[in-house]
Design a protein around this motif. Structure first.
Motif, short mmCIF file in Angstrom:
data_model
loop_
_atom_site.label_atom_id
_atom_site.label_comp_id
_atom_site.label_asym_id
_atom_site.label_seq_id
_atom_site.Cartn_x
_atom_site.Cartn_y
_atom_site.Cartn_z
N GLU A 49 0.83 -1.20 0.00
CA GLU A 49 0.00 0.00 0.00
C GLU A 49 0.88 1.26 0.00
O GLU A 49 0.60 2.22 -0.71
N PHE A 85 -8.73 1.37 -2.15
CA PHE A 85 -8.28 2.76 -2.00
C PHE A 85 -9.32 3.73 -2.57
O PHE A 85 -9.54 4.80 -2.03
N GLY A 111 -5.87 11.14 -0.09
CA GLY A 111 -4.76 10.23 -0.43
C GLY A 111 -3.42 10.94 -0.40
O GLY A 111 -2.41 10.37 0.01
#
Length: 158
Positions: A49, A85, A111
Protein backbone atom coordinates in the motif's frame (compact mmCIF):
# COMPACT_ATOMS: atom_id res chain seq x y z
CA UNK A 1 45.97 5.62 -10.75
CA UNK A 2 42.75 3.73 -10.07
CA UNK A 3 39.76 5.84 -9.02
CA UNK A 4 37.29 4.36 -6.46
CA UNK A 5 34.41 4.61 -8.96
CA UNK A 6 36.27 2.78 -11.75
CA UNK A 7 34.70 -0.59 -12.61
CA UNK A 8 36.32 -3.54 -10.89
CA UNK A 9 37.23 -6.46 -13.18
CA UNK A 10 35.16 -9.53 -12.32
CA UNK A 11 38.26 -11.77 -12.04
CA UNK A 12 39.38 -9.62 -9.07
CA UNK A 13 36.26 -10.55 -7.12
CA UNK A 14 36.51 -13.30 -4.54
CA UNK A 15 33.38 -15.50 -4.50
CA UNK A 16 33.57 -15.63 -0.69
CA UNK A 17 33.76 -11.83 -0.39
CA UNK A 18 31.00 -11.46 -2.99
CA UNK A 19 28.74 -13.81 -1.03
CA UNK A 20 29.41 -12.06 2.30
CA UNK A 21 28.70 -8.69 0.68
CA UNK A 22 25.53 -9.98 -0.93
CA UNK A 23 24.37 -11.32 2.44
CA UNK A 24 25.04 -7.92 4.03
CA UNK A 25 22.99 -6.19 1.31
CA UNK A 26 20.13 -8.69 1.78
CA UNK A 27 20.25 -8.27 5.56
CA UNK A 28 20.13 -4.48 5.20
CA UNK A 29 17.25 -4.70 2.73
CA UNK A 30 15.33 -7.03 5.04
CA UNK A 31 15.95 -4.78 8.04
CA UNK A 32 14.93 -1.73 6.05
CA UNK A 33 11.62 -3.30 4.96
CA UNK A 34 10.93 -4.61 8.50
CA UNK A 35 11.63 -1.18 9.99
CA UNK A 36 9.54 0.59 7.37
CA UNK A 37 6.71 -1.89 7.86
CA UNK A 38 6.75 -1.36 11.63
CA UNK A 39 6.87 2.44 11.25
CA UNK A 40 3.91 2.35 8.80
CA UNK A 41 1.68 0.38 11.22
CA UNK A 42 0.20 3.50 12.89
CA UNK A 43 -0.99 4.64 9.44
CA UNK A 44 -2.55 1.22 8.80
CA UNK A 45 -0.44 0.71 5.68
CA UNK A 46 1.26 -2.41 4.36
CA UNK A 47 4.45 -2.15 2.34
CA UNK A 48 2.53 -2.68 -0.93
CA UNK A 49 0.00 0.00 0.00
CA UNK A 50 2.89 2.32 0.84
CA UNK A 51 4.54 1.56 -2.51
CA UNK A 52 1.32 2.32 -4.38
CA UNK A 53 0.95 5.65 -2.57
CA UNK A 54 4.60 6.58 -3.20
CA UNK A 55 4.34 5.79 -6.91
CA UNK A 56 1.13 7.80 -7.29
CA UNK A 57 2.68 10.65 -5.33
CA UNK A 58 5.68 10.71 -7.71
CA UNK A 59 3.69 10.22 -10.93
CA UNK A 60 0.06 11.12 -11.12
CA UNK A 61 -2.16 9.53 -13.76
CA UNK A 62 -0.58 6.07 -13.84
CA UNK A 63 -2.45 3.13 -15.30
CA UNK A 64 -2.95 -0.02 -13.22
CA UNK A 65 -0.49 -1.80 -15.51
CA UNK A 66 2.18 0.88 -14.96
CA UNK A 67 1.53 0.82 -11.23
CA UNK A 68 1.79 -2.98 -10.97
CA UNK A 69 5.05 -2.88 -12.94
CA UNK A 70 6.53 -0.19 -10.70
CA UNK A 71 5.42 -1.99 -7.53
CA UNK A 72 6.65 -5.41 -8.73
CA UNK A 73 3.21 -6.81 -7.95
CA UNK A 74 0.62 -8.80 -9.88
CA UNK A 75 -1.96 -6.69 -11.67
CA UNK A 76 -4.76 -8.56 -9.85
CA UNK A 77 -3.34 -7.64 -6.44
CA UNK A 78 -2.99 -4.01 -7.45
CA UNK A 79 -6.55 -4.07 -8.84
CA UNK A 80 -8.01 -5.19 -5.49
CA UNK A 81 -5.95 -2.62 -3.62
CA UNK A 82 -6.98 0.16 -6.03
CA UNK A 83 -10.65 -0.74 -5.57
CA UNK A 84 -10.26 -0.51 -1.79
CA UNK A 85 -8.28 2.76 -2.00
CA UNK A 86 -10.98 4.20 -4.26
CA UNK A 87 -13.74 3.13 -1.83
CA UNK A 88 -11.74 4.73 1.02
CA UNK A 89 -11.49 7.99 -0.94
CA UNK A 90 -7.69 7.81 -1.34
CA UNK A 91 -7.54 7.59 -5.11
CA UNK A 92 -9.68 8.47 -8.09
CA UNK A 93 -9.90 6.79 -11.47
CA UNK A 94 -10.69 8.30 -14.83
CA UNK A 95 -10.61 6.91 -18.34
CA UNK A 96 -7.55 7.61 -20.42
CA UNK A 97 -8.19 9.96 -23.32
CA UNK A 98 -5.81 7.95 -25.51
CA UNK A 99 -6.87 4.41 -24.48
CA UNK A 100 -10.49 4.00 -23.38
CA UNK A 101 -9.67 0.59 -21.89
CA UNK A 102 -7.19 2.10 -19.43
CA UNK A 103 -7.94 3.84 -16.15
CA UNK A 104 -5.67 6.64 -14.97
CA UNK A 105 -5.12 6.67 -11.22
CA UNK A 106 -4.55 9.77 -9.11
CA UNK A 107 -4.39 10.53 -5.42
CA UNK A 108 -7.30 12.45 -3.95
CA UNK A 109 -6.56 15.22 -1.41
CA UNK A 110 -7.15 12.62 1.34
CA UNK A 111 -4.76 10.23 -0.43
CA UNK A 112 -2.16 12.99 -0.79
CA UNK A 113 -2.22 13.60 2.97
CA UNK A 114 -1.73 9.89 3.72
CA UNK A 115 0.98 9.60 1.05
CA UNK A 116 2.82 12.58 2.58
CA UNK A 117 2.69 10.95 6.03
CA UNK A 118 4.02 7.69 4.57
CA UNK A 119 6.72 9.57 2.67
CA UNK A 120 7.87 11.27 5.89
CA UNK A 121 8.23 7.85 7.54
CA UNK A 122 10.10 6.49 4.51
CA UNK A 123 12.42 9.51 4.58
CA UNK A 124 13.15 8.95 8.26
CA UNK A 125 14.04 5.28 7.66
CA UNK A 126 16.15 6.01 4.58
CA UNK A 127 17.96 8.87 6.30
CA UNK A 128 18.75 6.71 9.33
CA UNK A 129 20.19 4.05 7.02
CA UNK A 130 22.13 6.57 4.93
CA UNK A 131 23.80 8.15 7.95
CA UNK A 132 26.27 5.26 7.84
CA UNK A 133 27.75 6.84 4.67
CA UNK A 134 29.14 10.10 3.37
CA UNK A 135 27.51 11.68 0.30
CA UNK A 136 30.45 10.45 -1.80
CA UNK A 137 30.02 6.91 -0.49
CA UNK A 138 26.27 7.03 -1.17
CA UNK A 139 26.98 8.11 -4.75
CA UNK A 140 29.40 5.23 -5.11
CA UNK A 141 26.88 2.72 -3.67
CA UNK A 142 24.21 4.04 -6.06
CA UNK A 143 26.57 3.72 -9.01
CA UNK A 144 27.65 0.20 -8.03
CA UNK A 145 24.07 -0.95 -7.50
CA UNK A 146 23.11 0.43 -10.94
CA UNK A 147 26.05 -1.46 -12.45
CA UNK A 148 25.07 -4.64 -10.59
CA UNK A 149 21.48 -4.27 -11.78
CA UNK A 150 22.64 -3.94 -15.39
CA UNK A 151 24.88 -7.00 -15.06
CA UNK A 152 22.07 -9.05 -13.55
CA UNK A 153 19.67 -8.01 -16.34
CA UNK A 154 22.26 -9.06 -18.91
CA UNK A 155 22.71 -12.41 -17.17
CA UNK A 156 18.94 -12.91 -16.89
CA UNK A 157 18.36 -12.09 -20.55
CA UNK A 158 21.25 -14.18 -21.93
Amino acid sequence: MKHPSDPIPTDDVSPAVATETWLAVVQTYNECTATLSKRLEPLGLSLLEHEVLMNLMRSDDLTQKQLSHRCFSAKSGISMLISRFEADGLISRRRSATDQRAWLLSLTPKGQILARQAFDIQSEVVTAMAKAFSDEELSLVKSRMEDATARLRTLRDS
